[in-house]
Design a protein around this motif. Structure first.
Motif, PDB file in Angstrom:
ATOM      1  N   CYS A  63       0.834  -1.203   0.000  1.00 23.00           N
ATOM      2  CA  CYS A  63       0.000   0.000   0.000  1.00 23.00           C
ATOM      3  C   CYS A  63       0.865   1.249   0.000  1.00 23.00           C
ATOM      4  N   ALA A  64       0.452   2.192  -0.825  1.00 24.28           N
ATOM      5  CA  ALA A  64       1.186   3.454  -0.894  1.00 24.28           C
ATOM      6  C   ALA A  64       0.636   4.445   0.124  1.00 24.28           C
ATOM      7  N   GLY A  65      -0.459   4.092   0.764  1.00 22.56           N
ATOM      8  CA  GLY A  65      -1.104   5.010   1.704  1.00 22.56           C
ATOM      9  C   GLY A  65      -0.447   4.983   3.075  1.00 22.56           C
ATOM     10  N   GLU A  66      -0.646   6.083   3.812  1.00 18.69           N
ATOM     11  CA  GLU A  66      -0.045   6.181   5.147  1.00 18.69           C
ATOM     12  C   GLU A  66      -1.114   6.343   6.221  1.00 18.69           C
ATOM     13  N   CYS A  67      -2.221   5.652   6.055  1.00 15.48           N
ATOM     14  CA  CYS A  67      -3.319   5.784   7.019  1.00 15.48           C
ATOM     15  C   CYS A  67      -2.810   5.369   8.400  1.00 15.48           C
ATOM     16  N   THR A  68      -3.077   6.202   9.379  1.00 23.33           N
ATOM     17  CA  THR A  68      -2.378   6.056  10.661  1.00 23.33           C
ATOM     18  C   THR A  68      -2.850   4.868  11.490  1.00 23.33           C
ATOM     19  N   TYR A  69      -4.023   4.312  11.170  1.00 23.01           N
ATOM     20  CA  TYR A  69      -4.550   3.206  11.966  1.00 23.01           C
ATOM     21  C   TYR A  69      -4.318   1.852  11.296  1.00 23.01           C
ATOM     22  N   CYS A  70      -3.830   1.873  10.064  1.00 23.34           N
ATOM     23  CA  CYS A  70      -3.909   0.677   9.227  1.00 23.34           C
ATOM     24  C   CYS A  70      -2.667  -0.212   9.363  1.00 23.34           C
ATOM     25  N   PRO A  71      -2.875  -1.527   9.550  1.00 23.38           N
ATOM     26  CA  PRO A  71      -1.723  -2.421   9.657  1.00 23.38           C
ATOM     27  C   PRO A  71      -0.928  -2.532   8.355  1.00 23.38           C
ATOM     28  N   ASN A  72      -1.544  -2.152   7.237  1.00 23.45           N
ATOM     29  CA  ASN A  72      -0.856  -2.300   5.949  1.00 23.45           C
ATOM     30  C   ASN A  72      -0.278  -0.980   5.429  1.00 23.45           C
ATOM     31  N   ARG A  73      -0.214   0.025   6.275  1.00 19.58           N
ATOM     32  CA  ARG A  73       0.311   1.325   5.799  1.00 19.58           C
ATOM     33  C   ARG A  73       1.751   1.144   5.297  1.00 19.58           C
ATOM     34  N   CYS A  74       2.130   1.979   4.360  1.00 24.03           N
ATOM     35  CA  CYS A  74       3.462   1.818   3.773  1.00 24.03           C
ATOM     36  C   CYS A  74       4.521   2.078   4.853  1.00 24.03           C
ATOM     37  N   HIS A  75       5.678   1.581   4.657  1.00 24.25           N
ATOM     38  CA  HIS A  75       6.824   1.695   5.573  1.00 24.25           C
ATOM     39  C   HIS A  75       6.665   0.838   6.826  1.00 24.25           C
ATOM     40  N   ARG A  76       5.495   0.225   7.024  1.00 22.30           N
ATOM     41  CA  ARG A  76       5.361  -0.643   8.197  1.00 22.30           C
ATOM     42  C   ARG A  76       5.924  -2.011   7.820  1.00 22.30           C
ATOM     43  N   ASP A  77       6.595  -2.620   8.773  1.00 18.62           N
ATOM     44  CA  ASP A  77       7.269  -3.887   8.471  1.00 18.62           C
ATOM     45  C   ASP A  77       6.272  -5.035   8.593  1.00 18.62           C
ATOM     46  N   VAL A  78       5.628  -5.371   7.488  1.00 17.06           N
ATOM     47  CA  VAL A  78       4.725  -6.527   7.471  1.00 17.06           C
ATOM     48  C   VAL A  78       5.022  -7.357   6.234  1.00 17.06           C
ATOM     49  N   ARG A  79       4.556  -8.594   6.242  1.00 17.95           N
ATOM     50  CA  ARG A  79       4.736  -9.429   5.053  1.00 17.95           C
ATOM     51  C   ARG A  79       3.821  -8.900   3.966  1.00 17.95           C
ATOM     52  N   ARG A  80       4.389  -8.563   2.839  1.00 19.13           N
ATOM     53  CA  ARG A  80       3.593  -8.008   1.738  1.00 19.13           C
ATOM     54  C   ARG A  80       3.348  -9.108   0.704  1.00 19.13           C
ATOM     55  N   VAL A  81       2.114  -9.346   0.413  1.00 14.62           N
ATOM     56  CA  VAL A  81       1.774 -10.394  -0.566  1.00 14.62           C
ATOM     57  C   VAL A  81       0.648  -9.923  -1.479  1.00 14.62           C
ATOM     58  N   SER A  82       0.429 -10.634  -2.550  1.00 12.12           N
ATOM     59  CA  SER A  82      -0.653 -10.305  -3.492  1.00 12.12           C
ATOM     60  C   SER A  82      -1.267 -11.592  -4.019  1.00 12.12           C
ATOM     61  N   LEU A  83      -2.473 -11.465  -4.467  1.00 13.52           N
ATOM     62  CA  LEU A  83      -3.087 -12.553  -5.239  1.00 13.52           C
ATOM     63  C   LEU A  83      -3.326 -12.006  -6.639  1.00 13.52           C
ATOM     64  N   SER A  84      -3.099 -12.837  -7.631  1.00  9.74           N
ATOM     65  CA  SER A  84      -3.368 -12.364  -8.994  1.00  9.74           C
ATOM     66  C   SER A  84      -4.873 -12.406  -9.234  1.00  9.74           C
TER      67      SER A  84
END
Lengths: 284, 378
Positions: free
Chosen positions: B55-76
C-alpha cells in the motif's frame, strides 16, 4: 361417499371444494391412481367414489381463491401465500393430506385461519410449514456439492421431502452445470439439458449412477479451512451464539460444514505443530 | 506501479491467509443465505480478500500502511477468480468482497479490482460482487464498476475533513471521498432508471467508518451517516472498531469497545428502516455525545414515555415502529391483520412480546406499570 384425491396442491384444493359440497364424505389420498385404487379396494370396496386431482389441469391460484374467498388482505408479503403453505405442508414427513383438507375446509373460507388458527391442529400444521421452510433453508446453507466438470452432485437425507427444492435452488445458482440431488430412493436432476435430458427430472438413483462424479474436479476444502480460520477475531469469540447459528444437527450435511461446526465448538488453534517445529529450529 | 513480484515467494495458502485476515474486520453481507458462521458468531457469506496488502497510503490506523514492516503479498486476479468460483460452486459463499491496498495510485488499483470483477462476470458468475474502492477513483472507472458490482463505495473512515486528514493524510476528504460518493449515487440512479425492469445489476452505495480511532463522538458519526443517506442515498454504512496496531502512529490509542460498533449498527438500522432521523437519536446520547451500551430503540422508548402505551388496533405504522420488539415486518403484518385479539397473535407475526409488552395495549388493556399503579392508588 368417498373423495379420492391426489396428494398435491391441486388435489388438496379440489378435495376441499368437494368436501364443501359433501361434508359427510370420507377422504382418501394417493400419490397416483394405482395406489388410490388399491387403497379403495382394501378399505371401501363398495362405496361411491369421487376422484379429484389425478388428471386435472387447473389454475391453482383460481382454485385457492375459490377455497378462500375472504381474508386475503390479512396476508402480508412476508407470509407464505396459501399455495406455498399447502405445498410446504405437504412436504412434511408427518403431514396427513386428508387432515390437511379438513383443516382447509375448517377455515370456512377465511385465509388467515391458516396462520392464526387457535386450535391445536392449525398450530401443528403452521409449525409443519415452518419446519419444512427451516429444513430447506438449512440445506441451502450447509450442503456442499461434489463439483464435477459438468455436474454438481449432492446426496442428502433431509427430514422432510425437500430434495427437489434444493435441486432447483442449486440449479439457479449454477446455470452452466447439471445438478443431481439424491435424496433417499430418488434422484432429482435439474439443468438436465446439459446432459441431454429434460430440464427437470425425477428418476431412480440407478439410472443416473454413471453421471455422478466420484470426486471434486477442484477440491477447495483446504483453501476453505485456511480462509475460515483467517476470519476469526480472537477476542470476539461468542461460543453460544455461534453454536446456535451453526447447529450441530444441520451441520452434518457435509464434511466442510461439520468441520466448521467443530471449530465453532472448540475454537481455532492459534499455534500449530508447524509453529512448534519452526520455533525449535529457530531456537537452535 | 505493478504489483511487486517478491510477494509470490509465499504459497497460495499463505497469501490467502494474510490477505483474508486483512479484511476480517470488514463487515459485509448480502441479505441472502449464510453458509457458515465463525467462532465469533459472524456470518461468513462472502469470500473477503484484499487484492494486495502492498500500500502506498499512510493511514495512521492501518496495519498495511506503507513503511510498516509486514509481510507483503498479493493474489493475482486469476487466482482470486478461481478461488471465488471454487467456493461458490461448493456452495460455501454467495459472492466476493474485494478490497485492496493502494497499488501506486487509486486508478491502477481500481483497474485491477475491476479486472477481477470483469473476469468473473465474463465467465458467467451471477453471484454477488462487492468492491471496496479507493478514495480518488476516477469517474470513468466508477462507471464501469457500476456495471459489474452489486455494491461498491469509498470508505469515509471518519466524519469530516480535519479528522480525515489526520488519519488518511494522502487523500482529501471532500474531493476523494465525498465527491466519489456523490458520483456513485448519480451512477446508481442512472442504472436504476435504465435497468429497473431488465434484471441487470443495479449497484448500491456503501461506506465504512473506523470507530474509535479519533475522539469523535457517536453523535458526529450518526449525523454523518444520516447526512450520507440523505445526500448520497447510502444503502448502509459499515463500522469497524479501532484496534491499535503496533508500529503505527496510533499504536498507543485505546481499543474501541465492541459494543459501540454494535450500537452504531442498531442506530443505522433505525435511520434506514424505521424512518427516524438523527434528531430523534439526539435524545439518547450521554453528555459527551456517546451512545450508552443499551438497545437504542429501548432507550428512545424510555425517554419518550408520553408516546406509550400504543394501542395495537388503532396506532399508525410509525407509532408501531417506535415500540421495542416491533420491526418493519411485524408492524406491516399488524396493520394488515387487524383486529388483533391477543399476544399470541402478535407473537406469530414476529413481535418480541417480552420487549413490547410494557409499551402496548391490545383492545384497551395492557400491562400495568409501577407508575400507573402508584397513580391509581393516590
Amino acid at each position: 361417499m368417498i373423495i379420492l384425491f391426489k396428494a398435491t396442491v391441486t388435489g388438496v384444493l379440489l378435495a376441499c371444494l368437494e368436501l364443501r359440497q359433501r361434508p359427510e364424505a370420507d377422504l382418501v389420498f394417493a400419490c397416483d391412481p394405482k395406489e388410490g385404487e388399491t387403497k379403495l379396494k382394501m378399505t371401501y370396496p363398495t362405496a361411491e367414489i369421487i376422484r379429484v386431482g389425478f388428471n386435472s389441469k387447473v389454475d391453482n391460484q383460481q382454485l385457492a381463491k375459490r377455497v378462500f374467498p375472504d381474508g386475503w388482505h390479512r396476508i402480508t408479503n412476508f407470509d407464505s401465500p396459501p399455495l406455498n403453505y399447502i405445498e410446504l405442508v405437504l412436504r412434511h414427513r408427518k403431514c396427513n393430506p386428508a387432515e390437511l383438507v379438513r383443516l382447509l375446509h375448517g377455515c370456512e373460507g377465511e385465509v388467515d385461519g391458516l396462520y392464526c388458527g387457535k386450535e391445536r391442529l392449525y398450530k401443528r400444521y403452521y409449525r409443519y410449514m415452518c419446519e419444512v421452510k427451516n429444513n430447506y433453508h438449512r440445506l441451502c446453507m450447509f450442503v456442499r456439492p461434489v463439483c464435477g466438470d459438468t455436474v454438481l452432485y449432492v446426496n442428502v437425507t433431509p427430514k422432510n421431502h425437500v430434495s427437489d427444492m434444493l435441486c432447483r435452488w442449486l440449479a439457479v445458482r449454477n446455470p452452466d452445470r447439471a445438478v443431481i440431488v439424491v435424496g433417499g430412493k430418488f434422484a432429482y436432476v435439474c439443468n438436465g439439458e446439459i446432459l441431454k435430458m429434460q430440464h427437470f427430472l425425477k428418476t431412480s438413483v440407478d439410472s443416473i449412477q454413471h453421471l455422478i462424479p466420484s470426486e471434486d474436479s477442484a477440491n477447495p476444502e483446504e483453501l476453505w479451512d485456511t480462509y475460515y480460520k483467517s476470519q476469526m477475531i480472537d477476542n470476539r469469540r461468542n461460543h453460544s451464539l455461534s453454536k446456535r447459528l451453526q447447529p450441530r444437527g444441520d451441520s452434518g450435511y457435509s464434511t466442510m460444514s461439520k468441520k466448521d461446526r467443530y471449530f465453532v465448538e472448540r475454537g481455532i488453534p492459534t499455534s500449530t505443530l508447524l509453529d512448534f517445529v519452526n520455533e525449535k529450529q529457530g531456537g537452535q | 506501479m505493478s504489483i511487486p513480484s517478491d510477494g509470490y515467494h509465499f504459497t497460495l495458502h499463505e497469501r490467502m491467509r494474510y490477505l483474508s485476515s486483512g479484511t476480517k474486520y470488514d463487515s459485509c453481507n448480502q441479505s441472502a443465505v449464510c453458509h457458515a458462521f465463525g467462532p465469533d458468531g459472524r456470518c461468513i457469506q462472502l469470500y473477503k480478500t484484499l487484492l494486495t496488502n502492498y500500500c502506498a497510503g499512510e493511514c495512521t490506523y492501518c496495519p498495511n500502511r506503507c513503511h510498516r514492516d509486514v509481510r507483503r503479498v498479493s493474489l493475482s486476479p486469476e487466482e482470486i477468480v478461481k478461488i471465488t468460483w471454487d467456493f461458490y460452486r461448493k456452495n460455501a459463499i454467495e459472492g466476493l468482497f474485494l478490497s485492496s491496498g493502494v497499488i501506486g495510485d487509486p486508478e491502477t488499483t481500481t483497474e485491477k479490482q475491476l479486472h477481477v470483477a470483469r473476469l468473473l462476470r465474463n465467465q458467467g458468475f451471477n453471484g454477488y460482487i462487492h468492491l471496496r474502492l479507493m478514495p480518488g477513483t476516477p469517474f470513468h472507472l466508477l462507471q464501469e464498476v457500476a456495471g459489474v458490482a452489486n455494491k461498491f463505495g469509498v470508505n469515509a473512515e471518519t466524519t469530516g475533513s480535519v479528522n480525515y486528514s489526520e488519519i488518511c493524510p494522502n487523500f482529501d476528504y471532500k474531493n476523494d471521498v465525498l465527491q466519489r460518493l456523490n458520483w456513485i449515487c448519480k451512477l446508481i440512479r442512472k442504472q436504476r432508471k435504465l435497468h429497473r425492469y431488465d434484471h441487470k445489476i443495479i449497484g448500491a452505495n456503501d461506506t465504512q467508518f473506523v470507530v474509535g480511532a479519533l475522539d469523535e463522538p457517536d453523535r458526529d458519526i450518526v449525523n454523518t451517516v444520516h447526512d450520507f443517506m440523505e445526500k448520497y442515498q447510502l444503502r448502509r454504512p459499515y463500522f469497524m472498531s479501532f484496534d491499535p496496531v503496533p508500529d503505527t502512529p496510533l499504536e498507543n490509542g485505546s481499543t474501541s469497545p465492541k459494543w459501540r460498533e454494535q450500537r452504531l449498527y442498531q442506530v443505522s438500522y433505525l435511520l434506514k428502516d424505521y424512518g427516524l432521523d438523527s434528531g430523534h437519536i439526539d435524545q439518547i446520547y450521554n453528555d459527551d455525545g456517546f451512545l450508552l451500551n443499551d438497545d437504542p430503540k429501548l432507550e428512545l422508548a424510555r425517554v419518550n414515555p408520553e408516546m406509550f402505551p400504543v394501542e395495537i388496533n388503532s396506532a399508525d405504522y410509525s407509532s408501531l415502529l417506535r415500540v421495542p420488539g416491533i420491526g418493519p415486518i411485524s408492524a406491516s403484518r399488524i396493520l394488515r391483520s387487524r383486529p388483533i385479539y391477543g399476544e399470541d397473535e402478535l407473537a406469530r407475526m414476529g413481535v418480541v412480546i417480552g420487549r413490547a409488552r410494557p409499551f402496548i395495549k391490545i383492545g384497551g388493556s395492557g400491562q400495568t406499570n409501577l407508575i400507573q399503579f402508584a397513580g391509581e392508588c393516590t
